[in-house]
Design a protein around this motif. Structure first.
Motif, short mmCIF file in Angstrom:
data_model
loop_
_atom_site.label_atom_id
_atom_site.label_comp_id
_atom_site.label_asym_id
_atom_site.label_seq_id
_atom_site.Cartn_x
_atom_site.Cartn_y
_atom_site.Cartn_z
N ASP A 33 13.11 -32.43 9.40
CA ASP A 33 11.70 -32.55 9.12
C ASP A 33 11.10 -33.45 10.36
N LYS A 36 10.72 -31.15 13.23
CA LYS A 36 9.37 -29.94 12.92
C LYS A 36 8.35 -30.91 13.22
N PHE A 37 8.04 -32.00 12.77
CA PHE A 37 6.80 -32.74 13.04
C PHE A 37 6.61 -33.07 14.47
N ASP A 39 7.88 -31.13 17.20
CA ASP A 39 7.60 -29.77 17.31
C ASP A 39 6.01 -29.56 17.32
N ASN A 40 5.45 -29.77 15.98
CA ASN A 40 3.97 -29.31 15.69
C ASN A 40 2.92 -30.08 16.41
N PHE A 41 3.53 -31.49 16.57
CA PHE A 41 2.33 -32.48 16.84
C PHE A 41 2.51 -33.05 18.18
N THR A 43 3.31 -32.34 22.46
CA THR A 43 3.33 -31.28 23.60
C THR A 43 4.53 -31.97 24.48
N TRP A 50 8.18 -35.95 25.66
CA TRP A 50 6.87 -35.71 24.35
C TRP A 50 5.74 -36.32 24.91
N TYR A 58 -5.33 -34.41 13.59
CA TYR A 58 -4.80 -33.39 12.65
C TYR A 58 -5.08 -33.82 11.20
N PRO A 61 -1.75 -32.95 7.81
CA PRO A 61 -0.37 -32.61 8.16
C PRO A 61 0.67 -32.34 6.98
N CYS A 107 -4.34 -28.32 9.29
CA CYS A 107 -2.94 -28.12 8.95
C CYS A 107 -2.98 -27.79 7.44
#
Length: 109
Positions: A33, A36-37, A39-41, A43, A50, A58, A61, A107
């Protein structure tokens, strides 16, 4: 960043106990989890690190689809967002100033 540090501590704890049930049932789901966070939020820059984009907003989310809400969010740059979500669908959304609407990432729950 606290979340990756939490996973690191959990893995240290696993190394100490060698508890495969703990690893499978607790550590792997939490680590999954968290990744995933990120990767999504976040760059990554040219060095692979990161980078958080503070100009983006966002919206919702992690909001559960089953929860309805009327909300008012105060965001950076004197931004106020009000809205309503019913059954996972955004029913109304108002962004002030309007120019910040382009900075929003909605989201879906």
């Amino acid at each position: 960043m606290a979340a990756p540090e939490l996973v690191h501590m959990m893995l240290d704890y696993y190394d100490f106990l060698s508890d495969s049930v703990l690893l499978q049932e607790k550590i792997v789901p939490v680590a999954n989890d968290i990744m995933k966070f990120f990767d999504n939020f976040y760059t990554t820059n040219e060095d692979g690190k990161w980078v958080m984009n503070p100009s983006k907003i966002y919206l919702l989310p992690a909001w559960p689809k089953e929860w309805d809400i009327d909300f008012k969010l105060h965001a950076p740059k004197n931004t106020v967002i009000t809205g309503k979500v019913v059954n996972g669908e955004i029913q109304s959304l108002d962004v002030n100033p309007v120019s910040r609407k382009n900075d929003m990432v909605i989201c879906t729950p």
